[in-house]
Motif scaffolding. Sequence first.
Motif, PDB file in Angstrom:
ATOM      1  N   ARG A  94       0.838  -1.191   0.000  1.00 11.64           N
ATOM      2  CA  ARG A  94       0.000   0.000   0.000  1.00 11.64           C
ATOM      3  C   ARG A  94       0.877   1.246   0.000  1.00 11.64           C
ATOM      4  N   LEU A  95       0.396   2.252  -0.685  1.00 11.53           N
ATOM      5  CA  LEU A  95       1.092   3.523  -0.738  1.00 11.53           C
ATOM      6  C   LEU A  95       0.168   4.574  -0.142  1.00 11.53           C
ATOM      7  N   GLY A  96       0.621   5.226   0.901  1.00 11.86           N
ATOM      8  CA  GLY A  96      -0.197   6.240   1.567  1.00 11.86           C
ATOM      9  C   GLY A  96      -0.366   7.487   0.720  1.00 11.86           C
ATOM     10  N   GLY A  97      -1.326   8.313   1.095  1.00 12.92           N
ATOM     11  CA  GLY A  97      -1.621   9.534   0.345  1.00 12.92           C
ATOM     12  C   GLY A  97      -0.468  10.513   0.311  1.00 12.92           C
ATOM     13  N   ARG A  98       0.223  10.687   1.430  1.00 14.05           N
ATOM     14  CA  ARG A  98       1.366  11.615   1.460  1.00 14.05           C
ATOM     15  C   ARG A  98       2.486  11.129   0.552  1.00 14.05           C
ATOM     16  N   ALA A  99       2.740   9.852   0.580  1.00 10.58           N
ATOM     17  CA  ALA A  99       3.801   9.303  -0.271  1.00 10.58           C
ATOM     18  C   ALA A  99       3.460   9.501  -1.745  1.00 10.58           C
ATOM     19  N   ALA A 100       2.215   9.291  -2.105  1.00 14.50           N
ATOM     20  CA  ALA A 100       1.800   9.473  -3.496  1.00 14.50           C
ATOM     21  C   ALA A 100       1.974  10.920  -3.937  1.00 14.50           C
ATOM     22  N   TRP A 101       1.615  11.870  -3.076  1.00 12.15           N
ATOM     23  CA  TRP A 101       1.795  13.280  -3.415  1.00 12.15           C
ATOM     24  C   TRP A 101       3.268  13.647  -3.513  1.00 12.15           C
ATOM     25  N   CYS A 102       4.087  13.092  -2.650  1.00 11.24           N
ATOM     26  CA  CYS A 102       5.535  13.359  -2.706  1.00 11.24           C
ATOM     27  C   CYS A 102       6.130  12.821  -3.996  1.00 11.24           C
ATOM     28  N   ILE A 103       5.720  11.627  -4.381  1.00  9.94           N
ATOM     29  CA  ILE A 103       6.211  11.028  -5.631  1.00  9.94           C
ATOM     30  C   ILE A 103       5.779  11.885  -6.819  1.00  9.94           C
ATOM     31  N   ALA A 104       4.532  12.314  -6.820  1.00  6.82           N
ATOM     32  CA  ALA A 104       4.036  13.162  -7.911  1.00  6.82           C
ATOM     33  C   ALA A 104       4.818  14.476  -7.984  1.00  6.82           C
ATOM     34  N   ALA A 105       5.108  15.067  -6.837  1.00  4.23           N
ATOM     35  CA  ALA A 105       5.862  16.328  -6.810  1.00  4.23           C
ATOM     36  C   ALA A 105       7.276  16.131  -7.354  1.00  4.23           C
ATOM     37  N   VAL A 106       7.914  15.037  -6.994  1.00  2.00           N
ATOM     38  CA  VAL A 106       9.275  14.759  -7.484  1.00  2.00           C
ATOM     39  C   VAL A 106       9.261  14.543  -8.990  1.00  2.00           C
ATOM     40  N   VAL A 107       8.284  13.804  -9.488  1.00  2.95           N
ATOM     41  CA  VAL A 107       8.198  13.540 -10.935  1.00  2.95           C
ATOM     42  C   VAL A 107       7.971  14.834 -11.709  1.00  2.95           C
ATOM     43  N   VAL A 108       7.076  15.685 -11.233  1.00  2.00           N
ATOM     44  CA  VAL A 108       6.814  16.954 -11.911  1.00  2.00           C
ATOM     45  C   VAL A 108       8.047  17.855 -11.848  1.00  2.00           C
ATOM     46  N   ALA A 109       8.708  17.903 -10.696  1.00  2.00           N
ATOM     47  CA  ALA A 109       9.927  18.717 -10.563  1.00  2.00           C
ATOM     48  C   ALA A 109      11.008  18.218 -11.510  1.00  2.00           C
ATOM     49  N   TRP A 110      11.167  16.908 -11.623  1.00  3.00           N
ATOM     50  CA  TRP A 110      12.166  16.316 -12.526  1.00  3.00           C
ATOM     51  C   TRP A 110      11.831  16.653 -13.972  1.00  3.00           C
ATOM     52  N   LEU A 111      10.556  16.624 -14.329  1.00  3.84           N
ATOM     53  CA  LEU A 111      10.134  16.993 -15.674  1.00  3.84           C
ATOM     54  C   LEU A 111      10.502  18.446 -15.972  1.00  3.84           C
ATOM     55  N   VAL A 112      10.222  19.337 -15.054  1.00  5.21           N
ATOM     56  CA  VAL A 112      10.496  20.763 -15.256  1.00  5.21           C
ATOM     57  C   VAL A 112      11.997  21.024 -15.315  1.00  5.21           C
ATOM     58  N   VAL A 113      12.738  20.486 -14.357  1.00  2.00           N
ATOM     59  CA  VAL A 113      14.180  20.748 -14.272  1.00  2.00           C
ATOM     60  C   VAL A 113      14.919  20.223 -15.494  1.00  2.00           C
ATOM     61  N   ARG A 114      14.526  19.052 -15.987  1.00  2.04           N
ATOM     62  CA  ARG A 114      15.204  18.481 -17.162  1.00  2.04           C
ATOM     63  C   ARG A 114      14.969  19.281 -18.431  1.00  2.04           C
ATOM     64  N   ASN A 115      13.932  20.093 -18.455  1.00  2.54           N
ATOM     65  CA  ASN A 115      13.602  20.843 -19.666  1.00  2.54           C
ATOM     66  C   ASN A 115      13.966  22.317 -19.600  1.00  2.54           C
ATOM     67  N   ILE A 116      14.646  22.758 -18.549  1.00  3.75           N
ATOM     68  CA  ILE A 116      15.114  24.146 -18.470  1.00  3.75           C
ATOM     69  C   ILE A 116      16.298  24.291 -19.435  1.00  3.75           C
ATOM     70  N   PRO A 117      16.202  25.216 -20.389  1.00  3.80           N
ATOM     71  CA  PRO A 117      17.199  25.274 -21.456  1.00  3.80           C
ATOM     72  C   PRO A 117      18.478  26.056 -21.152  1.00  3.80           C
ATOM     73  N   VAL A 118      18.848  26.222 -19.886  1.00  6.74           N
ATOM     74  CA  VAL A 118      20.077  26.937 -19.552  1.00  6.74           C
ATOM     75  C   VAL A 118      20.954  26.056 -18.664  1.00  6.74           C
ATOM     76  N   ALA A 119      22.253  26.338 -18.721  1.00  9.34           N
ATOM     77  CA  ALA A 119      23.192  25.604 -17.868  1.00  9.34           C
ATOM     78  C   ALA A 119      22.908  25.956 -16.418  1.00  9.34           C
ATOM     79  N   PRO A 120      23.065  25.092 -15.494  1.00  5.54           N
ATOM     80  CA  PRO A 120      23.587  23.731 -15.532  1.00  5.54           C
ATOM     81  C   PRO A 120      22.531  22.670 -15.819  1.00  5.54           C
ATOM     82  N   PHE A 121      21.287  23.101 -16.068  1.00  5.75           N
ATOM     83  CA  PHE A 121      20.195  22.141 -16.274  1.00  5.75           C
ATOM     84  C   PHE A 121      20.304  21.398 -17.590  1.00  5.75           C
ATOM     85  N   THR A 122      20.975  21.975 -18.570  1.00  7.11           N
ATOM     86  CA  THR A 122      21.125  21.294 -19.858  1.00  7.11           C
ATOM     87  C   THR A 122      21.938  20.014 -19.716  1.00  7.11           C
TER      88      THR A 122
END
Length: 126
Positions: A94-122
């Motif tokens: 089972r995955l609790g509600g807080r854990a699910a929200w934390c996972i979603a936040a990390v995934v969205v943050a990773w999506l955003v950070v990987r697509n920032i077109p300036v160094a050092p994110f490139t």
Amino acid sequence: MAVAVGAAAAGAFIHAADPTTPGGVIPECPSKHFLGVICPGCGSMRMIYSLLHLDFGAALRFNAVGLLVLVALIGAFARWTWRRARGDGAGTMRLGGRAAWCIAAVVVAWLVVRNIPVAPFTALRV
């Protein structure tokens, strides 16, 4: 047992297909190919291929968050298997509600950070 066999079969396929070679059997990520967006999963096949060759640095470079997720999944599966073998639980994970929200936040943050077109994110682009 079925999960372990499926994971071994997927690993064998990835090992044989060599996703680090351009134009190989495994196609490019559809979001990257069609939209130009590097998704949170981009580089995961190459990460697994690198892990199968014990190249941890390359695995980390291809998908750092994916590597952490893979380690967490292996740990959760091992814990579930151990508890199931000992008879300590209902056999469900089972995955609790807080854990699910934390996972979603990390995934969205990773999506955003990987697509920032300036160094050092490139450097996170694969």
